[in-house]
Design a protein around this motif. Structure first.
Motif, PDB file in Angstrom:
ATOM      1  N   ILE A   1      15.272  -5.111   2.953  1.00  0.00           N
ATOM      2  CA  ILE A   1      14.340  -5.802   3.505  1.00  0.00           C
ATOM      3  C   ILE A   1      14.920  -5.997   5.479  1.00  0.00           C
ATOM      4  CG2 ILE A   1      12.946  -7.745   4.498  1.00  0.00           C
ATOM      5  CD1 ILE A   1      12.379  -8.118   1.429  1.00  0.00           C
ATOM      6  N   MET A   2      16.163  -6.335   5.230  1.00  0.00           N
ATOM      7  CA  MET A   2      16.819  -6.535   6.413  1.00  0.00           C
ATOM      8  C   MET A   2      17.218  -5.201   7.137  1.00  0.00           C
ATOM      9  SD  MET A   2      18.857 -10.277   5.890  1.00  0.00           S
ATOM     10  CE  MET A   2      19.429 -10.399   7.642  1.00  0.00           C
ATOM     11  N   PHE A   3      16.913  -4.122   6.489  1.00  0.00           N
ATOM     12  CA  PHE A   3      17.271  -2.733   7.058  1.00  0.00           C
ATOM     13  C   PHE A   3      16.045  -2.140   7.634  1.00  0.00           C
ATOM     14  CE2 PHE A   3      19.326   1.541   6.522  1.00  0.00           C
ATOM     15  CZ  PHE A   3      20.411   1.180   7.412  1.00  0.00           C
ATOM     16  N   GLY A   4      14.878  -2.964   7.464  1.00  0.00           N
ATOM     17  CA  GLY A   4      13.701  -2.389   7.874  1.00  0.00           C
ATOM     18  C   GLY A   4      12.681  -2.158   6.692  1.00  0.00           C
ATOM     19  N   ASN A   5      12.895  -2.110   5.541  1.00  0.00           N
ATOM     20  CA  ASN A   5      12.134  -1.960   4.613  1.00  0.00           C
ATOM     21  C   ASN A   5      11.072  -3.167   4.160  1.00  0.00           C
ATOM     22  OD1 ASN A   5      11.021  -0.882   2.305  1.00  0.00           O
ATOM     23  ND2 ASN A   5      12.496  -1.330   0.860  1.00  0.00           N
ATOM     24  N   ILE A   6      10.031  -3.288   5.071  1.00  0.00           N
ATOM     25  CA  ILE A   6       9.257  -4.578   5.145  1.00  0.00           C
ATOM     26  C   ILE A   6       7.663  -4.087   4.482  1.00  0.00           C
ATOM     27  CG2 ILE A   6      10.276  -5.549   7.042  1.00  0.00           C
ATOM     28  CD1 ILE A   6       8.283  -4.482   8.846  1.00  0.00           C
ATOM     29  N   MET A   7       7.575  -3.006   4.262  1.00  0.00           N
ATOM     30  CA  MET A   7       6.217  -2.543   3.769  1.00  0.00           C
ATOM     31  C   MET A   7       6.324  -2.716   2.039  1.00  0.00           C
ATOM     32  SD  MET A   7       4.806  -2.291   6.602  1.00  0.00           S
ATOM     33  CE  MET A   7       3.049  -1.140   6.901  1.00  0.00           C
ATOM     34  N   GLN A   8       5.478  -3.558   1.507  1.00  0.00           N
ATOM     35  CA  GLN A   8       5.676  -3.590  -0.047  1.00  0.00           C
ATOM     36  C   GLN A   8       4.574  -3.143  -0.301  1.00  0.00           C
ATOM     37  OE1 GLN A   8       8.571  -4.477  -0.476  1.00  0.00           O
ATOM     38  NE2 GLN A   8       9.105  -5.328   1.564  1.00  0.00           N
ATOM     39  N   SER A   9       4.431  -1.767  -0.971  1.00  0.00           N
ATOM     40  CA  SER A   9       3.177  -1.155  -1.136  1.00  0.00           C
ATOM     41  C   SER A   9       2.910  -1.101  -2.772  1.00  0.00           C
ATOM     42  CB  SER A   9       3.191   0.451  -0.776  1.00  0.00           C
ATOM     43  OG  SER A   9       4.294   0.753  -1.516  1.00  0.00           O
ATOM     44  N   GLY A  10       3.891  -1.448  -3.598  1.00  0.00           N
ATOM     45  CA  GLY A  10       3.623  -1.553  -4.941  1.00  0.00           C
ATOM     46  C   GLY A  10       3.438  -0.327  -5.563  1.00  0.00           C
ATOM     47  N   ASN A  11       2.686  -0.146  -6.772  1.00  0.00           N
ATOM     48  CA  ASN A  11       2.300   1.252  -7.368  1.00  0.00           C
ATOM     49  C   ASN A  11       0.841   1.359  -7.383  1.00  0.00           C
ATOM     50  OD1 ASN A  11       2.047   3.377  -9.316  1.00  0.00           O
ATOM     51  ND2 ASN A  11       4.241   2.964  -9.632  1.00  0.00           N
ATOM     52  N   TYR A  12       0.444   2.350  -6.527  1.00  0.00           N
ATOM     53  CA  TYR A  12      -1.085   2.571  -6.173  1.00  0.00           C
ATOM     54  C   TYR A  12      -1.768   3.091  -7.421  1.00  0.00           C
ATOM     55  CZ  TYR A  12      -5.119   4.921  -4.637  1.00  0.00           C
ATOM     56  OH  TYR A  12      -6.307   5.304  -4.216  1.00  0.00           O
ATOM     57  N   ASP A  13      -0.968   4.010  -8.076  1.00  0.00           N
ATOM     58  CA  ASP A  13      -1.615   4.815  -9.163  1.00  0.00           C
ATOM     59  C   ASP A  13      -1.594   3.940 -10.534  1.00  0.00           C
ATOM     60  OD1 ASP A  13      -2.099   7.349  -8.081  1.00  0.00           O
ATOM     61  OD2 ASP A  13       0.153   7.209  -7.580  1.00  0.00           O
ATOM     62  N   GLU A  14      -0.636   3.070 -10.675  1.00  0.00           N
ATOM     63  CA  GLU A  14      -0.555   2.105 -11.883  1.00  0.00           C
ATOM     64  C   GLU A  14      -1.951   1.507 -11.792  1.00  0.00           C
ATOM     65  OE1 GLU A  14       2.642  -0.669 -14.136  1.00  0.00           O
ATOM     66  OE2 GLU A  14       2.783  -0.389 -11.788  1.00  0.00           O
ATOM     67  N   CYS A  15      -1.927   1.038 -10.732  1.00  0.00           N
ATOM     68  CA  CYS A  15      -3.342  -0.134 -10.385  1.00  0.00           C
ATOM     69  C   CYS A  15      -4.503   0.592 -10.927  1.00  0.00           C
ATOM     70  CB  CYS A  15      -3.312  -0.807  -8.958  1.00  0.00           C
ATOM     71  SG  CYS A  15      -4.649  -1.802  -8.566  1.00  0.00           S
ATOM     72  N   MET A  16      -4.545   1.974 -10.013  1.00  0.00           N
ATOM     73  CA  MET A  16      -5.861   2.614 -10.459  1.00  0.00           C
ATOM     74  C   MET A  16      -6.030   3.043 -11.725  1.00  0.00           C
ATOM     75  SD  MET A  16      -7.361   2.764  -7.339  1.00  0.00           S
ATOM     76  CE  MET A  16      -8.291   4.062  -7.119  1.00  0.00           C
TER      77      MET A  16
END
Length: 684
Positions: free
Chosen positions: A78-93
């Protein structure tokens, strides 16, 4: 500065997400608080499904665990810029349990009012200290107001934005979370697909109809026209057989300016390379902070200076419109200004109109994913609102940041300059010296305007560094961008005046002139790196000089390069740029210009997680995009450009002696449209 925003947000994100107690869903205290939230919520289908979710999750039911698992969670870096937490789209769908289906939502994360805890930033990191960031409340608020930190949620399909927002807000208050998750149905996707809309059906049928016309024309061409030889050009206007032969022909007339094809082809390739990096740099990445170091390296100049390719096109446009005009009138060709304009509109508008139809009707059907909503929000919606301004070529002034086809601002500028070109052409013919002086005056006014706008508005020196005002004030307006085009008009006139002159320049002087121009080009390109380094403080005066003089100077160097090659002083460079392969790519230029961004957007917007930024991976993407762009541009050209050329020739054949373009030699189709050789059957 964008990187400063990323750094601050990364630190705030790190500070915030690790204090989110609700992420520890296995905790008994969290469970009790969640139960209390649901008990206090009003009765809705959403509440009932969430209650079932919570009950089955603590009972370790698979479907419920998948729904929780599919949601975004703090990732490493996160402190390296990884701030977009998308999760798992296909698992949800994939979730479907007793009428409870998964719905994926990308939420916008903002700090709640009263978020004052920024003291941890004062001990910040070395990057921020190097930037000299002032860690006050106002600074942080501005950052958070202008950047979207997103978080992926998997929720039951029964929950709309209002139901889930109420419950999430209560959860936030109970758990004392300092951030707010903003839900919007526009950013949610479910496995239940909506039926085709009327506009989608229209778009599909329109493309099918054109496909049928092309098929019929091709069959007629092969089975009837080739055998009988009847004069039926209009019936074979859409023939793939005849048009493809012309497209891939390498025959040219004796006075063809082969070097122009190479300049155009390489410039379009540079545009594609720059846009490949652009879409990757603005897509969520796990190492966003590395942009800070990436921009400091001189070897990245090939990306940072890519916008200069646009000025190459403007210079080519002015160069060709003047040269072709004088070459035509001194070949006893009568120019009618009505045809001059009609030819321009006919050559550009059909392909542009079809790409607008594609954006409006087809684009949103071609993908899905956690970031696909951006396609619908930024491109489809913009086309619904502003398609008309794109078709009449005014989008560089009217809502220039919300255009229907992003890159079409260039078409607007180039077309507006084309429409004022007859004034220059007329007076160049009547009073050449006075007109050249007038061009110099207009050039000076435009450059001074760019200087003033840049200096007074603190506009940065490169698009990768600057914000929206850079594009609004400097990048899009015709009165600012015309300097490169004016340089091209002067060189086009010089080339014509020396067309039949055998220039004798001593080798020493040629070497010196070449050296000066090459050094100037290198300095201009490298300036993009040095002026965007954060170790260099922003100097509005330096930026103003750069923004007003760099582009026309680059245009001057490009025009000298073409002039030298045409006059026999280009050596091996002329041989390279005159390669016949570039002729074919140059014919595809306009289609490549229109289709390359949609191709990039379709692919990158379907990524399921943040990417890793590196030159190696992005260059790999570039070659994939370049190949795909060529592959799509060929049928696009054959369907929407080639037939128009044939139809134009047939419809206006009765007035051949007074057309707005020459019968022989080169026609100025303004840089992104192909150079036309109407003398032979190769009408490209």
């Amino acid at each position: 500065m964008r990187i400063m925003n990323i750094l601050i947000l990364a630190l705030i994100s790190a500070h915030g997400v690790y204090s989110f107690d609700f992420l520890n869903v296995g905790s008994l205290s969290v469970k009790r608080k969640l139960e209390h939230v649901l008990e206090d919520s009003e009765e809705t289908a959403c509440k009932n499904d969430l209650s079932s979710l919570m009950h089955d999750f603590y009972s370790k039911k698979t479907w419920a665990m998948k729904m929780i698992d599919a949601a975004g969670k703090p990732s490493s870096g996160i402190m390296f810029g990884n701030i977009m937490q998308s999760g798992n789209y296909d698992e949800c769908m994939s979730i479907n349990h007793n009428l409870i289906k998964g719905k994926y939502c990308t939420t916008i994360v903002k700090p709640i009012d009263g978020f004052e805890d920024v003291t941890f930033l004062k001990n910040g990191n070395s990057y921020l200290k190097a930037l000299g960031v002032d860690f006050d409340r106002k600074n942080v608020t501005e950052v958070l107001d202008n950047i979207r930190w997103t978080w992926g949620f998997c929720i039951p399909l029964s929950c709309n934005q209002f139901d889930i927002q109420k419950i999430v807000n209560k959860t936030r208050d109970y758990l004392n979370i300092k951030f707010n998750f903003q839900f919007d149905d526009k950013y949610c996707t479910s496995s239940e697909k909506d039926p085709l809309t009327a506009k989608a059906i229209f778009g599909i049928l329109l493309f099918l109809l054109i496909g049928i016309i092309i098929t019929a024309s091709t069959v007629y061409d092969i089975r009837v026209y080739k055998k009988t030889g009847d004069k039926a050009d209009i019936l074979i206007a859409f023939s793939l057989y005849s048009n493809a032969k012309k497209l891939f022909s390498t025959q040219v007339s004796a006075d063809n300016l082969g070097v122009v094809n190479g300049v155009r082809a390489l410039s379009m390739t540079w545009v594609l390379l720059g846009h490949t990096f652009m879409v990757n740099l603005f897509f969520p990445s796990v190492n966003s902070i590395e942009i800070f170091d990436w921009k400091n390296h001189l070897y990245n100049v090939f990306v940072l200076a890519a916008p200069l390719a646009v000025d190459t096109f403007f210079a080519l446009s002015g160069f060709l419109v003047v040269y072709v005009y004088f070459k035509s009138i001194y070949s006893n060709r009568k120019i009618t200004w009505s045809m001059f304009y009609i030819h321009r509109i006919l050559r550009l508008t059909p392909s542009l109109a079809m790409i607008i139809v594609f954006y409006l009707c087809i684009l949103e059907l071609l993908g899905e994913g956690p970031y696909w909503f951006a396609i619908k929000e930024l491109y489809v919606r913009n086309c619904e609102k502003h398609w008309w301004s794109t078709l009449i070529y005014i989008q560089n002034y009217y809502n220039s940041l919300g255009t229907c086809v992003n890159q079409s601002w260039y078409l607007a500028v180039d077309t507006q300059l084309y429409f004022i070109a007859p004034v220059i052409l007329y007076y160049l013919k009547k009073h050449a010296m006075k007109t050249l002086i007038a061009i110099a005056i207009v050039f000076s006014i435009s450059a001074l305007t760019a200087f003033s706008v840049s200096y007074n508005n603190y506009v940065g020196a490169a698009p990768f560094e600057a914000g929206s005002k850079y594009f609004t004030y400097l990048y899009h307006p015709t009165h600012i961008r015309m300097t490169a085009w004016l340089v091209g008009t002067v060189w086009g006139y010089i080339l014509f005046r020396t067309k039949d002159v055998d220039l004798k320049i001593k080798k020493f002087y040629i070497v010196v002139i070449w050296a000066v121009h090459v050094i100037l080009m290198i300095i201009i390109a490298l300036s993009h790196v040095t002026m965007t380094r954060y170790s260099n403080p922003y100097d509005p005066l330096t930026a103003a000089f750069f923004n007003s003089l760099a582009r026309p100077t680059w245009a001057w160097c490009i025009c000298w390069l073409m002039f030298a090659c045409i006059k026999g002083y280009g050596g091996i460079l002329n041989d390279i740029l005159s390669c016949k392969l570039f002729m074919i790519i140059a014919r595809l230029n306009y289609s490549m210009f229109l289709v390359h961004l949609p191709i990039m957007l379709i692919f990158i917007s379907q990524k399921r997680s943040s990417i890793y930024l590196s030159n190696l991976f992005i260059c790999f993407d570039f070659w994939a995009y370049f190949t795909m762009t060529i592959a799509v541009s060929i049928p696009w050209t054959l369907a929407f450009e080639s037939p128009i050329i044939v139809l134009e020739r047939v419809l206006f054949s009765k007035n051949k002696k007074s057309q707005g373009f020459p019968k022989n030699g080169i026609t100025n189709n303004l840089t992104i449209v192909d150079i036309t050789d109407i003398k032979s059957k190769n009408i490209y």
